[in-house]
Design an enzyme around this catalytic site. Structure first.
Site, PDB file in Angstrom:
ATOM      1  N   GLU A  25      -1.954 -16.542  -1.784  1.00 37.55           N
ATOM      2  CA  GLU A  25      -3.027 -15.865  -1.036  1.00 37.55           C
ATOM      3  C   GLU A  25      -4.300 -15.767  -1.885  1.00 37.55           C
ATOM      4  OE1 GLU A  25      -3.414 -11.657  -0.808  1.00 37.55           O
ATOM      5  OE2 GLU A  25      -1.433 -11.293  -1.668  1.00 37.55           O
ATOM      6  N   LYS A 160       3.911  -1.517  -3.481  1.00 39.83           N
ATOM      7  CA  LYS A 160       3.527  -0.379  -4.323  1.00 39.83           C
ATOM      8  C   LYS A 160       3.848   0.922  -3.621  1.00 39.83           C
ATOM      9  CE  LYS A 160      -0.313  -2.297  -6.914  1.00 39.83           C
ATOM     10  NZ  LYS A 160      -0.612  -3.571  -6.246  1.00 39.83           N
TER      11      LYS A 160
HETATM   12  N1  PSU Z   1      -0.784  -4.876  -2.211  1.00 39.56           N
HETATM   13  C1  PSU Z   1      -0.892  -5.174  -3.505  1.00 39.56           C
HETATM   14  N2  PSU Z   1      -1.831  -6.063  -3.901  1.00 39.56           N
HETATM   15  C2  PSU Z   1      -2.665  -6.679  -3.006  1.00 39.56           C
HETATM   16  C3  PSU Z   1      -2.523  -6.357  -1.622  1.00 39.56           C
HETATM   17  C4  PSU Z   1      -1.579  -5.466  -1.270  1.00 39.56           C
HETATM   18  O1  PSU Z   1      -0.148  -4.638  -4.290  1.00 39.56           O
HETATM   19  O2  PSU Z   1      -3.521  -7.476  -3.398  1.00 39.56           O
HETATM   20  C5  PSU Z   1      -3.395  -7.058  -0.621  1.00 39.56           C
HETATM   21  C6  PSU Z   1      -2.651  -8.223   0.037  1.00 39.56           C
HETATM   22  O3  PSU Z   1      -3.561  -9.252   0.333  1.00 39.56           O
HETATM   23  C7  PSU Z   1      -2.134  -7.601   1.318  1.00 39.56           C
HETATM   24  C8  PSU Z   1      -3.269  -6.670   1.671  1.00 39.56           C
HETATM   25  O4  PSU Z   1      -1.855  -8.518   2.352  1.00 39.56           O
HETATM   26  O5  PSU Z   1      -3.719  -6.148   0.439  1.00 39.56           O
HETATM   27  C9  PSU Z   1      -2.824  -5.577   2.622  1.00 39.56           C
HETATM   28  O6  PSU Z   1      -3.932  -4.831   3.027  1.00 39.56           O
HETATM   29  P1  PSU Z   1      -3.776  -3.717   4.171  1.00 39.56           P
HETATM   30  O7  PSU Z   1      -2.973  -2.620   3.558  1.00 39.56           O
HETATM   31  O8  PSU Z   1      -5.182  -3.339   4.491  1.00 39.56           O
HETATM   32  O9  PSU Z   1      -3.081  -4.384   5.310  1.00 39.56           O
END
Ligand code: PSU
Ligand code: MN
Length: 305
Positions: A25, A160
């Site tokens: 990604e 996390k």
């Molecule tokens: N969690 C992490 N590192 C990240 C992300 C999530 O520990 O970089 C990033 C990923 O790209 C994930 C996105 O798909 O954040 C999720 O965002 P949201 O919670 O807004 O859906």
């Protein structure tokens, strides 16, 4: 007519020869880490995949073009742009393309494009999930919906504990997304190997994981598979310290009224600052470890096709 995908020469070559490919990604580059570590890490992740006999396909939207496989210069560009590149989930793809913008793909958008490109394995750090307090905020990552729909296996170090991991596991159960622990029965929590929760199944061999993916899709089941790969013990952070940093970051987010798609990048950045360089170093190590496992699974999966 289907929208065209711009493949890198390397990915095109791999596709031609049915060589295993692993998707990566780009939000992890733009929003997940600071420059220049983000670029160094993205390039090294690709090299780990190459050294282990698979072709990397880092996915992003550049000037409105869907890219599967980036050049070094394109990775460097995304890393330098950082937060000014739009964080792009599945929802945002039509808009980014319409306006000819740059978009860094999250897990959801990367899975979606991987499936279009017929790539079955995707390596990242951590996935999104159900946020704490989601019973009020309704903040549940689009990553979970994507995992319910899209046939891609995601190798990650769990999620996390900025998230409510128990609710995340419940949603994944509802959506029939298997969570496989690699050599563990415990769900890892990104910086630490123990969230206190159980995965659905423990599998110890990449070959078995590949076969489980194949079984799922041969049955006609939609959706992905999560392969939870714990951070190697030597890189684990102290759980009390990380727990405190997370609580602090959550408190600040609440005080500042951070919401929506800004929430995850805000929390990640605050945790990084609060823990000094420690969380970043751990993040990089666990991501490399996930790339290694993804390469083993992708090679096994390729032999089953
Ligand atoms: N969690 C992490 N590192 C990240 C992300 C999530 O520990 O970089 C990033 C990923 O790209 C994930 C996105 O798909 O954040 C999720 O965002 P949201 O919670 O807004 O859906
Ligand atoms: Mn959200």
């Amino acid at each position: 007519m289907a929208l065209s995908i711009a493949y890198s020469p390397e990915v095109l070559e791999a596709k031609k020869h049915s060589h295993p490919i692993v998707a990566l990604e780009s939000t992890i580059i733009s929003h997940g880490m600071p420059y220049p570590q983000n670029v160094e890490t993205a390039l090294e992740a690709e090299d780990i995949l190459r050294r282990n006999g698979v072709t990397p396909a880092t996915i992003a939207i550049l000037k409105g073009v869907v890219k599967v496989g980036l050049t070094r210069d394109e990775i460097d560009y995304l890393g330098r742009q950082g937060l000014s590149v739009m964080k792009t989930s599945r929802r945002d793809l039509p808009y980014i393309i319409l306006k000819g913008l740059d978009g860094a793909t999250t897990v959801s958008a990367t899975m979606f494009i991987s499936a279009l490109a017929d790539i079955a394995v995707f390596a990242t750090g951590g996935i999104g999930g159900v946020h704490r307090g989601a019973e009020n905020s309704f903040d549940i990552s689009a990553d979970l919906e994507e995992l319910a729909k899209t046939k891609v296996a995601v190798v990650c170090a769990g999620a996390k504990s900025i998230l409510d991991l128990e609710k995340t596991m419940e949603v994944l159960e509802t959506k029939a997304v298997p969570v496989v622990g690699y050599k563990t029965h415990i769900l890892p929590a990104f910086y630490t190997s123990d969230s206190g929760l159980e995965v659905n199944y423990q599998l110890n061999h990449p070959q078995e994981i590949a076969q489980l993916m194949k079984n799922k899709w041969d049955l006609g089941l939609e959706g992905g598979v999560i392969i939870a790969n714990p951070i190697p013990q030597e890189y684990e952070l102290d759980s009390a310290i990380i727990h405190q940093a997370i609580e602090e970051a959550l408190k600040e987010a609440k005080e500042q009224g951070v919401h929506g798609k800004e929430t995850t990048p805000f929390l990640l950045q605050r945790i990084k600052t609060i823990t000094g360089g420690n969380s970043l170093a751990a993040n990089i190590k666990l991501f490399y470890n996930n790339c290694l496992l993804a390469s083993l699974i992708a090679k096994e999966y390729q032999t089953l096709l």
